[in-house]
Design a protein around this motif. Structure first.
Motif, PDB file in Angstrom:
ATOM      1  N   GLY A  15     -18.411  31.242 -52.573  1.00  0.00           N
ATOM      2  CA  GLY A  15     -19.416  30.405 -53.230  1.00  0.00           C
ATOM      3  C   GLY A  15     -20.840  30.684 -52.802  1.00  0.00           C
ATOM      4  O   GLY A  15     -21.776  30.085 -53.325  1.00  0.00           O
ATOM      5  N   VAL A  16     -21.014  31.554 -51.839  1.00  0.00           N
ATOM      6  CA  VAL A  16     -22.349  31.883 -51.349  1.00  0.00           C
ATOM      7  C   VAL A  16     -22.555  33.379 -51.557  1.00  0.00           C
ATOM      8  O   VAL A  16     -21.612  34.163 -51.460  1.00  0.00           O
ATOM      9  CB  VAL A  16     -22.474  31.526 -49.841  1.00  0.00           C
ATOM     10  CG1 VAL A  16     -23.793  31.995 -49.265  1.00  0.00           C
ATOM     11  CG2 VAL A  16     -22.300  30.024 -49.639  1.00  0.00           C
ATOM     12  N   LYS A  17     -23.826  33.742 -51.842  1.00  0.00           N
ATOM     13  CA  LYS A  17     -24.094  35.153 -52.094  1.00  0.00           C
ATOM     14  C   LYS A  17     -24.588  35.837 -50.815  1.00  0.00           C
ATOM     15  O   LYS A  17     -25.456  35.306 -50.129  1.00  0.00           O
ATOM     16  CB  LYS A  17     -25.164  35.266 -53.184  1.00  0.00           C
ATOM     17  CG  LYS A  17     -25.249  36.644 -53.808  1.00  0.00           C
ATOM     18  CD  LYS A  17     -26.189  36.631 -55.017  1.00  0.00           C
ATOM     19  CE  LYS A  17     -26.342  38.018 -55.629  1.00  0.00           C
ATOM     20  NZ  LYS A  17     -26.788  39.050 -54.705  1.00  0.00           N
ATOM     21  N   ALA A  18     -24.008  36.989 -50.499  1.00  0.00           N
ATOM     22  CA  ALA A  18     -24.496  37.768 -49.357  1.00  0.00           C
ATOM     23  C   ALA A  18     -25.942  38.170 -49.616  1.00  0.00           C
ATOM     24  O   ALA A  18     -26.379  38.234 -50.764  1.00  0.00           O
ATOM     25  CB  ALA A  18     -23.627  39.002 -49.155  1.00  0.00           C
ATOM     26  N   GLU A  19     -26.689  38.445 -48.542  1.00  0.00           N
ATOM     27  CA  GLU A  19     -28.102  38.776 -48.727  1.00  0.00           C
ATOM     28  C   GLU A  19     -28.308  40.131 -49.386  1.00  0.00           C
ATOM     29  O   GLU A  19     -29.351  40.391 -49.974  1.00  0.00           O
ATOM     30  CB  GLU A  19     -28.806  38.771 -47.362  1.00  0.00           C
ATOM     31  CG  GLU A  19     -28.935  37.373 -46.788  1.00  0.00           C
ATOM     32  CD  GLU A  19     -29.521  37.367 -45.393  1.00  0.00           C
ATOM     33  OE1 GLU A  19     -30.001  36.306 -44.973  1.00  0.00           O
ATOM     34  OE2 GLU A  19     -29.485  38.404 -44.710  1.00  0.00           O
ATOM     35  N   GLY A  20     -27.334  40.987 -49.251  1.00  0.00           N
ATOM     36  CA  GLY A  20     -27.432  42.318 -49.835  1.00  0.00           C
ATOM     37  C   GLY A  20     -26.335  43.177 -49.246  1.00  0.00           C
ATOM     38  O   GLY A  20     -25.514  42.703 -48.448  1.00  0.00           O
ATOM     39  N   LYS A  21     -26.302  44.412 -49.647  1.00  0.00           N
ATOM     40  CA  LYS A  21     -25.322  45.358 -49.105  1.00  0.00           C
ATOM     41  C   LYS A  21     -26.075  46.571 -48.590  1.00  0.00           C
ATOM     42  O   LYS A  21     -27.148  46.893 -49.090  1.00  0.00           O
ATOM     43  CB  LYS A  21     -24.349  45.792 -50.210  1.00  0.00           C
ATOM     44  CG  LYS A  21     -23.480  44.653 -50.756  1.00  0.00           C
ATOM     45  CD  LYS A  21     -22.365  44.314 -49.801  1.00  0.00           C
ATOM     46  CE  LYS A  21     -21.560  43.101 -50.272  1.00  0.00           C
ATOM     47  NZ  LYS A  21     -20.606  42.646 -49.262  1.00  0.00           N
TER      48      LYS A  21
ATOM     49  N   PRO B 251     -29.737  26.233 -33.323  1.00  0.00           N
ATOM     50  CA  PRO B 251     -29.010  25.164 -34.017  1.00  0.00           C
ATOM     51  C   PRO B 251     -29.046  25.252 -35.543  1.00  0.00           C
ATOM     52  O   PRO B 251     -28.289  24.555 -36.215  1.00  0.00           O
ATOM     53  CB  PRO B 251     -29.707  23.882 -33.531  1.00  0.00           C
ATOM     54  CG  PRO B 251     -31.035  24.308 -33.026  1.00  0.00           C
ATOM     55  CD  PRO B 251     -30.951  25.749 -32.643  1.00  0.00           C
ATOM     56  N   HIS B 252     -29.892  26.117 -36.092  1.00  0.00           N
ATOM     57  CA  HIS B 252     -29.971  26.210 -37.558  1.00  0.00           C
ATOM     58  C   HIS B 252     -29.140  27.372 -38.079  1.00  0.00           C
ATOM     59  O   HIS B 252     -29.086  28.432 -37.473  1.00  0.00           O
ATOM     60  CB  HIS B 252     -31.424  26.402 -38.001  1.00  0.00           C
ATOM     61  CG  HIS B 252     -32.299  25.251 -37.607  1.00  0.00           C
ATOM     62  ND1 HIS B 252     -32.324  24.066 -38.315  1.00  0.00           N
ATOM     63  CD2 HIS B 252     -33.155  25.090 -36.561  1.00  0.00           C
ATOM     64  CE1 HIS B 252     -33.168  23.233 -37.718  1.00  0.00           C
ATOM     65  NE2 HIS B 252     -33.670  23.821 -36.644  1.00  0.00           N
ATOM     66  N   GLU B 253     -28.492  27.148 -39.222  1.00  0.00           N
ATOM     67  CA  GLU B 253     -27.754  28.244 -39.853  1.00  0.00           C
ATOM     68  C   GLU B 253     -28.733  29.373 -40.167  1.00  0.00           C
ATOM     69  O   GLU B 253     -29.863  29.118 -40.583  1.00  0.00           O
ATOM     70  CB  GLU B 253     -27.110  27.779 -41.169  1.00  0.00           C
ATOM     71  CG  GLU B 253     -25.961  26.797 -41.010  1.00  0.00           C
ATOM     72  CD  GLU B 253     -24.681  27.424 -40.444  1.00  0.00           C
ATOM     73  OE1 GLU B 253     -24.694  28.603 -40.045  1.00  0.00           O
ATOM     74  OE2 GLU B 253     -23.669  26.708 -40.391  1.00  0.00           O
ATOM     75  N   VAL B 254     -28.308  30.616 -39.998  1.00  0.00           N
ATOM     76  CA  VAL B 254     -29.189  31.709 -40.416  1.00  0.00           C
ATOM     77  C   VAL B 254     -29.363  31.626 -41.929  1.00  0.00           C
ATOM     78  O   VAL B 254     -28.444  31.237 -42.642  1.00  0.00           O
ATOM     79  CB  VAL B 254     -28.652  33.114 -40.038  1.00  0.00           C
ATOM     80  CG1 VAL B 254     -28.964  33.458 -38.604  1.00  0.00           C
ATOM     81  CG2 VAL B 254     -27.197  33.264 -40.354  1.00  0.00           C
ATOM     82  N   GLY B 255     -30.535  31.974 -42.373  1.00  0.00           N
ATOM     83  CA  GLY B 255     -30.786  31.936 -43.815  1.00  0.00           C
ATOM     84  C   GLY B 255     -30.947  30.529 -44.346  1.00  0.00           C
ATOM     85  O   GLY B 255     -30.806  30.298 -45.549  1.00  0.00           O
ATOM     86  N   GLU B 256     -31.250  29.584 -43.458  1.00  0.00           N
ATOM     87  CA  GLU B 256     -31.300  28.181 -43.888  1.00  0.00           C
ATOM     88  C   GLU B 256     -32.340  27.938 -44.983  1.00  0.00           C
ATOM     89  O   GLU B 256     -32.198  27.023 -45.787  1.00  0.00           O
ATOM     90  CB  GLU B 256     -31.596  27.271 -42.680  1.00  0.00           C
ATOM     91  CG  GLU B 256     -31.077  25.863 -42.868  1.00  0.00           C
ATOM     92  CD  GLU B 256     -31.387  24.979 -41.665  1.00  0.00           C
ATOM     93  OE1 GLU B 256     -30.439  24.432 -41.099  1.00  0.00           O
ATOM     94  OE2 GLU B 256     -32.566  24.854 -41.292  1.00  0.00           O
ATOM     95  N   GLY B 257     -33.393  28.786 -44.983  1.00  0.00           N
ATOM     96  CA  GLY B 257     -34.441  28.606 -45.988  1.00  0.00           C
ATOM     97  C   GLY B 257     -34.014  28.986 -47.405  1.00  0.00           C
ATOM     98  O   GLY B 257     -34.694  28.677 -48.374  1.00  0.00           O
TER      99      GLY B 257
ATOM    100  N   GLN C 183     -29.560  28.505 -51.660  1.00  0.00           N
ATOM    101  CA  GLN C 183     -28.096  28.349 -51.683  1.00  0.00           C
ATOM    102  C   GLN C 183     -27.531  27.714 -50.400  1.00  0.00           C
ATOM    103  O   GLN C 183     -26.363  27.366 -50.348  1.00  0.00           O
ATOM    104  CB  GLN C 183     -27.436  29.704 -51.921  1.00  0.00           C
ATOM    105  CG  GLN C 183     -27.722  30.738 -50.834  1.00  0.00           C
ATOM    106  CD  GLN C 183     -26.902  32.016 -51.055  1.00  0.00           C
ATOM    107  OE1 GLN C 183     -26.018  32.063 -51.901  1.00  0.00           O
ATOM    108  NE2 GLN C 183     -27.187  33.068 -50.295  1.00  0.00           N
ATOM    109  N   MET C 184     -28.410  27.537 -49.386  1.00  0.00           N
ATOM    110  CA  MET C 184     -27.943  26.991 -48.110  1.00  0.00           C
ATOM    111  C   MET C 184     -28.095  25.483 -48.013  1.00  0.00           C
ATOM    112  O   MET C 184     -27.727  24.887 -47.003  1.00  0.00           O
ATOM    113  CB  MET C 184     -28.730  27.613 -46.942  1.00  0.00           C
ATOM    114  CG  MET C 184     -28.526  29.069 -46.792  1.00  0.00           C
ATOM    115  SD  MET C 184     -26.827  29.461 -46.446  1.00  0.00           S
ATOM    116  CE  MET C 184     -26.929  31.212 -46.603  1.00  0.00           C
ATOM    117  N   MET C 185     -28.678  24.875 -49.066  1.00  0.00           N
ATOM    118  CA  MET C 185     -28.990  23.442 -49.007  1.00  0.00           C
ATOM    119  C   MET C 185     -27.840  22.595 -48.479  1.00  0.00           C
ATOM    120  O   MET C 185     -28.021  21.741 -47.630  1.00  0.00           O
ATOM    121  CB  MET C 185     -29.380  22.949 -50.395  1.00  0.00           C
ATOM    122  CG  MET C 185     -30.601  23.655 -50.932  1.00  0.00           C
ATOM    123  SD  MET C 185     -32.072  22.711 -50.738  1.00  0.00           S
ATOM    124  CE  MET C 185     -32.090  21.891 -52.320  1.00  0.00           C
ATOM    125  N   GLY C 186     -26.654  22.866 -48.965  1.00  0.00           N
ATOM    126  CA  GLY C 186     -25.518  22.034 -48.597  1.00  0.00           C
ATOM    127  C   GLY C 186     -25.000  22.269 -47.185  1.00  0.00           C
ATOM    128  O   GLY C 186     -24.111  21.564 -46.712  1.00  0.00           O
TER     129      GLY C 186
END
Ligand code: HEC
Ligand code: HEC
Length: 487
Positions: free
Chosen positions: A173-179, A302-308, A311-314
């Motif tokens: 349900g989440v998209k990777a940042e890239g390959k 303490p913050h998830e990487v990519g929190e900004g 798609q990370m809102m939840g």
């Protein structure tokens, strides 16, 4: 008792080499406390025995009392013999936390992602070594890569909404940042005596980039293959005064060599950088590894990487996903691993190869002998490991930065390290990499397919060594490689 491991005054005297007597005595007490727990029924007779009953020679002891005599696939993943009792329990816990794939969601052992690089430390550091680098399969397009792709803006600084590395994996349900896409070009060369060799240059490209506003062309990237975890505790217990001295002495204009220390600021402290391919971290980066590589939040991050990312809102504010106590066990696990002993030290070819190693001036960077500081090492949460103190060790590295030429440069600065500078890779255990990991890929991005290619990539400060090596007879070159394989 499977392994006899005795330690007494003569060995301590040898291990103490060069340090003030008083400190040595303190250490002697500290080590004996540890030993009394593990082998209280053995008299100390000053000798370290090999499993075959022979007395170990000093040159076989890669890391003093932490030397182990394993030559099987678990050779990087075995505790030192002094790790017993409570330490061994914690070692085994740490081993599990390091190797077990983390699950999605909250709860113990989980917290993976939402975006990540690998599903466990051991996914990339297979058998505590190096998982096959992904250039062999073209990159992470087909799946997992085991490589870390550092990303920064061309203007410097990293992207808060992305983190320090490209997260090319994600949970459902989440998209990777890239390959990362990797293509290669191959060039053929000849030694002066006619023998052929090839060098493969990888080319990196980010595809499927998540962001619409930042263009992949605006990024600087550096692609790294995982490092072998041989001698992590010894590396953390290195005597910094000795390293500073080494940096001051590392100046050989006749060979174009001059090494220097990296310095980085971490946890508010400006200090010597030592771990990573550019010596870009002060410690074993356990907290950063869990946060940045696995997406597992902790007290320091303490913050998830990519929190900004939208798609990370939840996923914000789900709490800390691994405790500092658990992370300290991972730190303990890595630092209490045994270091494989050297093998076949009396073999004539190997002795000859060792001479060739000195003749080619390899030792001016791959420093043969260093010492650990008297007090040993202190783990993440304050646990002390005095057993790592006052040891004579043979890492085959000066842990300094060297300009290795444009061919290896990534144009990616880290701390004081410039784009062309790399930390001398420690060579201890290198001869067992094929047994442990099933491949012989070397260098910071694994581009060398064997030892010869690794040496022939040396340029810049390494050019003189490369040249001496290439002008050797075929037999001398082969002996040098056989020597490297005995490390
Ligand atoms: C996605 C793959 C990946 C994962 C997952 C990963 N690592 Fe690494 N690790 C690497 C790479 C690549 C490097 C080299 C980094 C560099 O050059 O800066 C590295 C370097 C290291 C080093 C430095 C070793 C040295 O000799 O200087 C340590 C220690 C380390 N990792 C520990 C861990 C721990 C602990 C975890 C789990 C929390 C972990 N790694 C997870 C790929 C990974
Ligand atoms: C000027 C310092 C210097 C000299 C001299 C030097 N090296 Fe290196 N060596 C390095 C650095 C720095 C690296 C890491 C380069 C990278 O990963 O891009 C390295 C990497 C290696 C590797 C790859 C290790 C791995 O696990 O990836 C091998 C093997 C090696 N050197 C062997 C040698 C041999 C043999 C000689 C002598 C013929 C030699 N080196 C001379 C600095 C040096």
């Amino acid at each position: 008792m499977t392994k006899l491991f005795l330690l007494g005054k003569p060995v301590i005297k040898a291990l103490r080499g060069g340090f003030p007597r008083r400190l040595g005595r303190i250490l002697f007490v500290a080590i004996n406390i540890g030993f009394l727990q593990s082998c209280d029924h053995d008299a100390f007779d000053g000798i370290i025995y090999k499993p075959n009953g022979e007395i170990a020679k000093p040159e076989e002891l890669s890391a003093g009392i932490s030397t182990i005599f394993s030559t099987v696939s678990g050779a990087y993943d075995t505790n030192a013999d002094w790790v017993t009792g409570e330490l061994l329990t914690r070692f085994n816990r740490g081993d599990g936390l390091y190797d077990n794939s983390r699950g999605v969601g909250t709860g113990s052992g989980n917290g993976l992602g939402p975006i990540f690089g690998g599903y466990s430390c051991g996914a990339c550091h297979r058998n505590t070594g190096r998982t096959t680098p992904a250039w062999v399969t073209g990159g992470s397009g087909a799946g997992f890569s085991s490589m870390l792709v550092y990303i920064t803006r061309k203007t410097g600084g990293y992207f808060p909404e992305y983190g320090r590395v490209l997260h090319d994996q994600s949970i459902y349900g989440v998209k990777a940042e890239g390959k990362i896409k990797i293509t290669t070009t191959t060039e053929k060369f000849k030694f002066p005596d006619g023998e052929e060799y090839e060098l493969i240059t990888p080319h990196y490209e980010i595809t499927d980039w998540y962001d619409y506003e930042i263009k992949p062309e605006d990024l600087i990237i550096s692609v790294r293959a995982p490092l072998r975890h041989v001698g992590m505790g010894q590396m953390m217990a290195l005597n910094h005064d000795e390293l500073k001295q080494l940096a001051a002495q590392s100046n050989y204009p006749e060979y174009g060599i001059s090494g220097r220390l990296n310095y980085v600021t971490e946890k508010g402290k400006y200090d010597i950088g030592i771990s990573g391919n550019k010596a870009n971290h002060q410690d074993l980066t356990v907290e950063l590894g869990f946060s940045s590589d696995l997406g597992v939040t902790n007290d320091r991050f303490p913050h998830e990487v990519g929190e900004g990312q939208s798609q990370m809102m939840g996923f914000a504010n789900q709490g800390v996903e691994i405790s500092t106590r658990d992370m300290e066990d991972v730190d303990l696990y890595m630092q209490t691993l045994g270091v494989p002993a050297r093998r076949n030290v009396d073999d004539e070819t190997i002795k000859h190869g060792e001479q060739m190693f000195y003749q080619a001036k390899c030792h001016l960077c791959h420093t043969v002998t260093l010492h650990t500081r008297p007090r040993g090492s202190i783990l993440l949460n304050g646990t002390q490991l005095p057993w790592l103190g006052n040891q004579i060790i043979h890492p085959y590295s000066d842990f300094l930065l060297h300009d290795m030429g444009q061919g290896l440069a990534d144009d990616y600065p880290s701390g004081l390290a410039r784009g062309c500078e790399w930390r001398t890779t420690p060579l201890w255990g290198i001869g067992l990499q094929e047994i442990v990991n099933g491949h012989t890929y070397f260098l910071h991005d694994g581009r060398a397919r064997n030892l010869t290619e690794a040496i022939m990539w040396h340029d810049g400060e390494g050019a003189a060594s490369r040249s001496i090596f290439s002008h050797m007879s075929k037999e001398d070159r082969a002996a040098l490689l056989t020597f490297l394989n005995s490390l």
